[in-house]
Design a protein around this motif. Structure first.
Motif, short mmCIF file in Angstrom:
data_model
loop_
_atom_site.label_atom_id
_atom_site.label_comp_id
_atom_site.label_asym_id
_atom_site.label_seq_id
_atom_site.Cartn_x
_atom_site.Cartn_y
_atom_site.Cartn_z
N GLY A 115 0.81 -1.21 0.00
CA GLY A 115 0.00 0.00 0.00
C GLY A 115 0.85 1.26 0.00
N ALA A 116 1.92 1.25 0.77
CA ALA A 116 2.82 2.40 0.80
C ALA A 116 3.49 2.62 -0.55
N PHE A 117 3.87 1.52 -1.19
CA PHE A 117 4.50 1.63 -2.52
C PHE A 117 3.53 2.21 -3.53
N LEU A 118 2.28 1.71 -3.50
CA LEU A 118 1.27 2.20 -4.44
C LEU A 118 0.95 3.67 -4.17
N TRP A 119 0.85 4.02 -2.90
CA TRP A 119 0.53 5.40 -2.54
C TRP A 119 1.63 6.36 -2.97
N LEU A 126 6.85 0.69 -7.96
CA LEU A 126 5.81 -0.04 -8.68
C LEU A 126 6.40 -1.17 -9.50
N ARG A 127 7.58 -0.94 -10.07
CA ARG A 127 8.26 -2.00 -10.80
C ARG A 127 8.67 -3.13 -9.87
#
Length: 217
Positions: A115-119, A126-127
């Motif tokens: 979730g932190a990466f997407l946010w 994302l990769r």
């Protein structure tokens, strides 16, 4: 139905106890698994549980991890996306309350980090998520199938590689030795393999390499 093939047992003539670590710290093992689960976007606690079952029931009906060894390459690649889910399902149903709690903690760690990466929206993060998702789908091929395929009708515990490929794969292709002596740390498997090759009659000649054309001495 043909009777099951008797699996290989550890030779009693080889001294291996000196290869064991002097100390064994277990206190932080599960914390490390949770951290790696988050980074790898998977459930490493279910992998840990299923791997213990794999050693107890190698290539048998109760071996969730190793049953892919009976598949063809095409079948195991198609099965890949379902494999992590099967491990979680088996661990949740058979592992008891302790392992269910660990699965839940793995899930929370994955959800928070993903979730932190997407946010963040950062392209490299994302990769990373995309790469780990693909890697989860290939786990069964590289972590289980290549070391057990073709051993169904043999007495071999698993395949075992020598040479540069074995080193490039972080020594995990010394898989026959790992099954025969699971307490020996991975870092000491080459030394164990050398002892088995030289001290156990017929051991080296009977070995099934993972890739024969990259098999060294």
């Amino acid at each position: 139905m043909s009777p099951p093939v008797s699996r290989e047992s550890a030779p009693r003539t080889v001294i291996w106890q000196y290869l064991l670590p002097v100390t064994r710290r277990q206190r932080w093992d599960i914390a490390v698994l949770h951290s790696l689960s988050a980074l790898m976007c998977g459930c490493n606690c279910s992998v840990a549980w299923s791997h213990m079952q794999h050693h107890r029931h190698t290539m048998g009906p109760s071996d969730i991890e190793g049953h892919c060894g009976h598949m063809s390459a095409g079948q195991v690649l198609r099965y890949g996306p379902r494999f992590p889910l099967d491990l979680i399902r088996a661990c949740w149903g058979q592992g008891g309350a302790k392992w269910r709690q660990r699965i839940l903690r793995d899930g929370i760690c994955v959800a928070l980090l993903a979730g932190a990466f997407l946010w963040s929206g950062q392209r490299f993060l994302l990769r990373h998520l995309a790469a780990t998702a693909a890697a989860q789908c290939m786990t069964v091929f590289f972590a289980a199938w290549i070391t057990h395929q073709g051993t169904k009708n043999t007495c071999q515990a698993a395949r075992s590689q020598r040479g540069v490929l074995a080193k490039a794969a972080y020594l995990m292709l010394f898989h026959r030795e790992h099954h025969l002596f699971p307490k020996v740390p991975v870092s000491r498997l080459p030394e164990l393999a050398a002892r088995l090759d030289t001290q156990v009659p017929g051991y080296a000649a009977s070995r099934l390499p993972v890739l024969p054309w990259l098999n060294g001495d």
